[in-house]
Design a protein around this motif. Structure first.
Motif, PDB file in Angstrom:
ATOM      1  N   LEU A 110       1.067  -0.914  -0.077  1.00 34.57           N
ATOM      2  CA  LEU A 110      -0.032  -0.231  -0.221  1.00 34.57           C
ATOM      3  C   LEU A 110       1.268   0.859  -0.449  1.00 34.57           C
ATOM      4  CD1 LEU A 110      -2.361  -1.028   2.947  1.00 34.57           C
ATOM      5  CD2 LEU A 110      -2.803  -0.262   0.141  1.00 34.57           C
ATOM      6  N   ALA A 111       1.584   1.384   1.198  1.00 32.06           N
ATOM      7  CA  ALA A 111       2.917   2.005   0.876  1.00 32.06           C
ATOM      8  C   ALA A 111       3.666   2.424  -0.157  1.00 32.06           C
ATOM      9  CB  ALA A 111       4.105   2.318   2.107  1.00 32.06           C
ATOM     10  N   LYS A 112       4.292   1.751  -0.692  1.00 31.55           N
ATOM     11  CA  LYS A 112       4.735   2.001  -2.111  1.00 31.55           C
ATOM     12  C   LYS A 112       4.224   2.301  -3.502  1.00 31.55           C
ATOM     13  CE  LYS A 112       6.156  -0.847  -5.896  1.00 31.55           C
ATOM     14  NZ  LYS A 112       6.713  -3.077  -6.685  1.00 31.55           N
ATOM     15  N   VAL A 113       2.144   1.453  -3.346  1.00 34.09           N
ATOM     16  CA  VAL A 113       1.684   1.822  -4.670  1.00 34.09           C
ATOM     17  C   VAL A 113       1.192   3.641  -4.293  1.00 34.09           C
ATOM     18  CG1 VAL A 113      -0.975   1.962  -5.019  1.00 34.09           C
ATOM     19  CG2 VAL A 113       0.179  -0.362  -5.225  1.00 34.09           C
ATOM     20  N   HIS A 114       1.115   3.352  -2.528  1.00 35.64           N
ATOM     21  CA  HIS A 114       0.565   5.247  -2.928  1.00 35.64           C
ATOM     22  C   HIS A 114       1.755   6.493  -3.126  1.00 35.64           C
ATOM     23  CE1 HIS A 114      -1.512   8.499  -0.739  1.00 35.64           C
ATOM     24  NE2 HIS A 114      -0.701   8.813  -0.498  1.00 35.64           N
ATOM     25  N   THR A 115       2.966   5.628  -3.064  1.00 44.80           N
ATOM     26  CA  THR A 115       4.336   6.597  -3.272  1.00 44.80           C
ATOM     27  C   THR A 115       4.207   6.861  -4.831  1.00 44.80           C
ATOM     28  OG1 THR A 115       5.001   5.987  -0.960  1.00 44.80           O
ATOM     29  CG2 THR A 115       6.785   7.104  -2.259  1.00 44.80           C
ATOM     30  N   VAL A 116       4.569   5.502  -5.716  1.00 50.01           N
ATOM     31  CA  VAL A 116       4.965   6.090  -6.881  1.00 50.01           C
ATOM     32  C   VAL A 116       4.310   5.301  -7.258  1.00 50.01           C
ATOM     33  CG1 VAL A 116       6.773   4.742  -5.861  1.00 50.01           C
ATOM     34  CG2 VAL A 116       5.814   2.393  -6.831  1.00 50.01           C
ATOM     35  N   GLU A 117       2.882   5.543  -6.954  1.00 45.88           N
ATOM     36  CA  GLU A 117       1.301   5.513  -8.283  1.00 45.88           C
ATOM     37  C   GLU A 117       0.867   6.507  -8.124  1.00 45.88           C
ATOM     38  OE1 GLU A 117       0.604   1.653  -9.440  1.00 45.88           O
ATOM     39  OE2 GLU A 117       1.408   0.840  -7.822  1.00 45.88           O
ATOM     40  N   TRP A 118       0.157   6.273  -7.343  1.00 47.25           N
ATOM     41  CA  TRP A 118      -1.148   7.981  -6.371  1.00 47.25           C
ATOM     42  C   TRP A 118      -0.447   8.899  -6.664  1.00 47.25           C
ATOM     43  CZ3 TRP A 118      -2.453  11.544  -3.294  1.00 47.25           C
ATOM     44  CH2 TRP A 118      -3.550  11.962  -3.212  1.00 47.25           C
ATOM     45  N   THR A 119       0.249   9.080  -5.586  1.00 44.82           N
ATOM     46  CA  THR A 119       1.227   9.977  -5.552  1.00 44.82           C
ATOM     47  C   THR A 119       1.672  10.860  -7.118  1.00 44.82           C
ATOM     48  OG1 THR A 119       1.215  10.086  -3.491  1.00 44.82           O
ATOM     49  CG2 THR A 119       2.135  12.096  -4.156  1.00 44.82           C
ATOM     50  N   PRO A 120       2.190  10.403  -7.836  1.00 38.69           N
ATOM     51  CA  PRO A 120       3.293  10.906  -9.392  1.00 38.69           C
ATOM     52  C   PRO A 120       1.406  11.597  -9.527  1.00 38.69           C
ATOM     53  CG  PRO A 120       4.369   9.109  -8.684  1.00 38.69           C
ATOM     54  CD  PRO A 120       3.435   9.005  -7.865  1.00 38.69           C
ATOM     55  N   ALA A 121       0.728  10.082  -9.903  1.00 35.51           N
ATOM     56  CA  ALA A 121      -0.849  10.569 -11.015  1.00 35.51           C
ATOM     57  C   ALA A 121      -1.147  11.581 -10.296  1.00 35.51           C
ATOM     58  CB  ALA A 121      -1.461   9.211 -10.831  1.00 35.51           C
ATOM     59  N   VAL A 122      -1.368  11.869  -8.856  1.00 42.18           N
ATOM     60  CA  VAL A 122      -2.017  13.616  -8.792  1.00 42.18           C
ATOM     61  C   VAL A 122      -0.830  14.546  -9.537  1.00 42.18           C
ATOM     62  CG1 VAL A 122      -3.777  12.592  -7.319  1.00 42.18           C
ATOM     63  CG2 VAL A 122      -2.253  13.146  -6.597  1.00 42.18           C
ATOM     64  N   LEU A 149      -0.796   0.220 -19.462  1.00 41.94           N
ATOM     65  CA  LEU A 149      -0.705   1.334 -18.446  1.00 41.94           C
ATOM     66  C   LEU A 149      -0.228   0.714 -17.300  1.00 41.94           C
ATOM     67  CD1 LEU A 149      -4.650   2.257 -17.833  1.00 41.94           C
ATOM     68  CD2 LEU A 149      -2.771   3.361 -19.430  1.00 41.94           C
ATOM     69  N   THR A 150       0.653   1.300 -16.996  1.00 36.22           N
ATOM     70  CA  THR A 150       1.806   1.114 -16.061  1.00 36.22           C
ATOM     71  C   THR A 150       1.685   2.123 -14.491  1.00 36.22           C
ATOM     72  OG1 THR A 150       3.576   3.385 -16.458  1.00 36.22           O
ATOM     73  CG2 THR A 150       3.863   1.008 -17.586  1.00 36.22           C
ATOM     74  N   ASN A 151       0.605   2.853 -15.056  1.00 34.30           N
ATOM     75  CA  ASN A 151       0.120   3.326 -13.760  1.00 34.30           C
ATOM     76  C   ASN A 151      -1.809   3.654 -13.509  1.00 34.30           C
ATOM     77  OD1 ASN A 151      -1.173   5.547 -11.706  1.00 34.30           O
ATOM     78  ND2 ASN A 151       0.469   6.690 -12.187  1.00 34.30           N
ATOM     79  N   ASN A 177       4.898  -5.973  -7.674  1.00 34.23           N
ATOM     80  CA  ASN A 177       3.919  -5.350  -7.803  1.00 34.23           C
ATOM     81  C   ASN A 177       3.287  -4.705  -7.836  1.00 34.23           C
ATOM     82  OD1 ASN A 177       1.789  -8.222  -7.995  1.00 34.23           O
ATOM     83  ND2 ASN A 177       3.235  -9.184  -6.038  1.00 34.23           N
ATOM     84  N   SER A 178       2.429  -3.865  -8.591  1.00 35.50           N
ATOM     85  CA  SER A 178       2.034  -1.998  -7.987  1.00 35.50           C
ATOM     86  C   SER A 178       0.113  -2.672  -8.116  1.00 35.50           C
ATOM     87  CB  SER A 178       2.523  -1.891  -9.730  1.00 35.50           C
ATOM     88  OG  SER A 178       1.731  -2.706 -11.090  1.00 35.50           O
ATOM     89  N   MET A 179      -0.374  -1.683  -8.615  1.00 34.69           N
ATOM     90  CA  MET A 179      -1.961  -1.513  -8.428  1.00 34.69           C
ATOM     91  C   MET A 179      -2.433  -1.651  -9.483  1.00 34.69           C
ATOM     92  SD  MET A 179      -4.748  -0.269  -6.329  1.00 34.69           S
ATOM     93  CE  MET A 179      -5.975   0.363  -6.659  1.00 34.69           C
ATOM     94  N   VAL A 180      -2.288  -1.984 -10.847  1.00 33.71           N
ATOM     95  CA  VAL A 180      -2.133  -2.940 -12.417  1.00 33.71           C
ATOM     96  C   VAL A 180      -2.253  -4.266 -11.797  1.00 33.71           C
ATOM     97  CG1 VAL A 180      -1.560  -3.277 -14.141  1.00 33.71           C
ATOM     98  CG2 VAL A 180      -1.679  -0.861 -13.910  1.00 33.71           C
ATOM     99  N   THR A 181      -0.986  -4.362 -10.990  1.00 35.31           N
ATOM    100  CA  THR A 181      -1.011  -6.057 -10.752  1.00 35.31           C
ATOM    101  C   THR A 181      -1.722  -6.286 -10.057  1.00 35.31           C
ATOM    102  OG1 THR A 181       0.335  -6.586  -9.308  1.00 35.31           O
ATOM    103  CG2 THR A 181       1.297  -6.473 -12.192  1.00 35.31           C
TER     104      THR A 181
END
Length: 617
Positions: free
Chosen positions: A316-328, A602-604, A582-586
């Motif tokens: 969860l911390a990884k997804v937030h750090t490298v996916e959610w936040t870079p998206a917004v 998509l990677t994000n 793993n990532s949010m996509v996987t």
């Protein structure tokens, strides 16, 4: 100044105080004020953000745990399991100070304690009062979309907030009474907004000038408490007792607790987006348990549960750090910086090939590095709570569609998918269709005139009608969060000299000036944040971003399970590989393979998904 204020901030011993670092931080602040980090080339921007983060760590971390206290939460006695397991209440994360960051402990601050304004009625209810601000500046006429992201960002954020912080249930006595204008259609006069709960640990014998404090009823740590419960009783109810697994919403949902306050569907703020994220990562926990059971067949229920919890929380911390936040905040510099928080500037590929190649968090990232509180006991802060008030992300109108061919399943409103009604959608609609609908609908931009209408007339489970926009304004005032210009000064940013400088839209500048009677120093923090011109790729303000620069990394740096104990010996080798791979996509594809076409390429997972309608044409 009273003695306790001298102790309000313990300077990080030797932290970045050498001459080279003083030069770097001074240069970063000068360049940022004169040019702006976002206008620099990526490398120069990264160096500027690095210097700003160091200066924020030096100047904007203030503890409150040293202030006079009584009746503090008592951690369980230390045991061997605390070395390798997260506790339900967040205690024993810091083995030397087991109470640090546990549920029931105080919020810290990002501003000097002597600057915290008392919650006096003349300040909290001053003109314009919170309801006037809500009606005049925040009401949404039509959705202003954030086109670069999808509505999973709104669901995800609330899912995270449920883990991070809560001031608890407000008392019903002595509500704030907000006077209303004659043309205000609100059915109750005056409007009543419940007060934030008082700090039960505050010592009544403390000096009168002791700064106001409040407690976080959640654990301050990033430990997925929204999935695993905040105490032993909650966690016991959530577990199946077999192979480390959790009960699911549908086929194994636990009975609704007798206490309505413990029924998750009746806690204010429960809606379909939150339910979907809760369900998805409960399933992910169970998948991790299956993976670990294959790798370590001798492990019993408790061992599988505890290792899977560590892995899931880190994912969860990884997804937030490298996916959610870079998206917004998708500016090229911030995308690089956020990925560096996790993998370092050496990058993901080097990490996967060689692991950590340096002790430096800049080179190899924070996970697996040294635990560091920067001289101030770890806690989330009231300013962190204030800048995460992002209700405009949530849409009012939802068009649920089929992932197979994009045909419409149902048009509904936020009211239709909130509270207990949310579970009906989980029971009657395919999860893949719900996720597809969220993934292809834009959320709202975090800006003025974009607050969800439903949340301005929100009926709480207890029947009380609430304007959440007015409540957000009032709460920052009540908790002593500075107004916009003072907030910027305390972060060493230039205050706005005029309303046209404050708001990027001239019409907004005029509205704000008129509402605040021409006094720019009275403009509320949230109004200023929402009015700012956004950096390229940002869905929220640059001023709010300053708190993220500081606190996003601090939540990782201070947590030993992300730093010194982020090892195969604690997580297991198979668990560490799961986080890396793993990532949010996987995660989405593992549980809902029907989403494969929508997510292809998509990677994000937080950017707009492919539409099934476009695919067919």
């Amino acid at each position: 100044m009273s003695k306790h204020r001298h102790a309000a901030r313990r300077s990080p011993a030797g932290y970045r105080t050498s001459l080279p670092w003083r030069v770097i931080t001074g240069a970063a602040q000068y360049i940022d004020r004169r040019i702006g980090w976002d206008r620099l080339p990526v490398v120069a921007g990264l160096l500027t953000l690095l210097g700003l983060r160091v200066r924020l760590r030096q100047k904007n971390l203030y503890g409150t745990s040293h202030l006079p206290a009584i009746n503090q939460p008592e951690p369980a006695p230390s045991s061997a399991s605390h070395q390798v397991n997260r506790t339900t209440d967040g205690s024993h994360n810091d083995l030397g100070e087991p109470r640090m960051g546990m549920a029931g402990t105080r919020f810290g601050r990002n501003i000097p304690l002597e600057t915290i304004a008392p919650a006096a009625p003349e300040d909290v209810l001053s003109r314009p009062n919170p309801r006037e601000v809500s009606r005049t500046l925040l009401s949404r006429d039509e959705l202003v979309p954030a086109e670069s992201v999808n509505s999973l960002v709104a669901a995800w954020l609330q899912f995270m907030v449920r883990d991070w912080f809560s001031h608890g249930t407000s008392p019903t006595d002595r509500p704030w009474e907000v006077p209303l204008m004659e043309d205000d259609p609100w059915p109750e006069r005056p409007m009543k907004i419940m007060r934030a709960p008082v700090d039960p640990t505050r010592d009544p014998q403390a000096p009168a000038d002791t700064p106001d404090t409040r407690v976080n009823v959640s654990s301050h740590w990033w430990d997925a408490s929204q999935i695993y419960g905040r105490n032993e009783a909650e966690q016991h109810q959530l577990r199946t007792g077999e192979l480390g697994k959790l009960r699911l919403w549908d086929d194994e949902r636990p009975p609704v607790p007798a206490d309505p306050s413990q029924d998750p569907t009746r806690v204010p703020g429960f809606w379909l987006g939150l339910a979907m994220m809760q369900d998805l990562f409960t399933r992910e926990h169970n998948a991790i348990c299956d993976h670990l059971h294959v790798a370590y067949p001798s492990w019993g229920d408790e061992e599988l549960f505890q290792r899977a919890r560590l892995v899931n929380a880190a994912l969860l911390a990884k997804v937030h750090t490298v996916e959610w936040t870079p998206a917004v905040i998708s500016h090229p510099t911030t995308v690089k910086a956020l990925r560096a928080n996790w993998w370092g500037l050496a990058g993901e590929r080097v990490h996967k090939l060689f692991g950590r190649v340096s002790d430096s968090e800049v080179i190899s990232g924070i996970p697996g590095g040294e635990t560091d509180h920067y001289g101030v006991p770890y806690a989330l802060t009231e300013e962190f709570v204030a800048v995460y008030r992002m209700h405009p992300l949530v849409r009012d109108d939802w068009h649920l569609r089929s992932v197979a061919d994009d045909t419409t399943l149902r048009h509904c409103t936020l009211r239709d998918i909130s509270g207990p009604e949310a579970l009906k959608f989980l029971e009657t609609t395919q999860r893949a269709d719900l996720l597809y609908s969220f993934g292809t609908l834009p959320p709202g931009l975090v800006t003025l005139h974009n607050f969800p209408r439903f949340l301005q007339e929100f009926e709480r489970p207890d029947g009380h009608l609430q304007d959440l926009a007015a409540t957000d304004i009032l709460r920052s005032r009540e908790l002593g969060v500075p107004r916009y210009n003072e907030f910027r000064r305390l972060l060493r940013l230039k205050p706005a000299k005029s309303f046209t400088e404050l708001a990027h839209d001239p019409a907004w500048a005029e509205q704000i000036e008129q509402l605040y009677d021409g006094d720019i120093e009275k403009v509320d923090l949230m109004v200023g944040l929402y009015a700012e011109k956004l950096p390229t790729g940002f869905a929220f303000s640059d001023t709010a971003f300053r708190i993220f620069i500081l606190m996003a990394s601090r939540r990782l740096n201070s947590d030993r399970f992300f730093t010194a104990y982020y090892t195969p010996e604690v997580y297991s080798k198979a668990g560490m590989a799961w986080i890396d791979d793993n990532s949010m996509v996987t995660v989405l594809l593992r549980h809902y393979p029907a989403l494969r076409t929508s997510l292809s390429g998509l990677t994000n997972a937080f950017v707009p998904w492919h539409s099934a309608a476009r695919e067919e044409t």
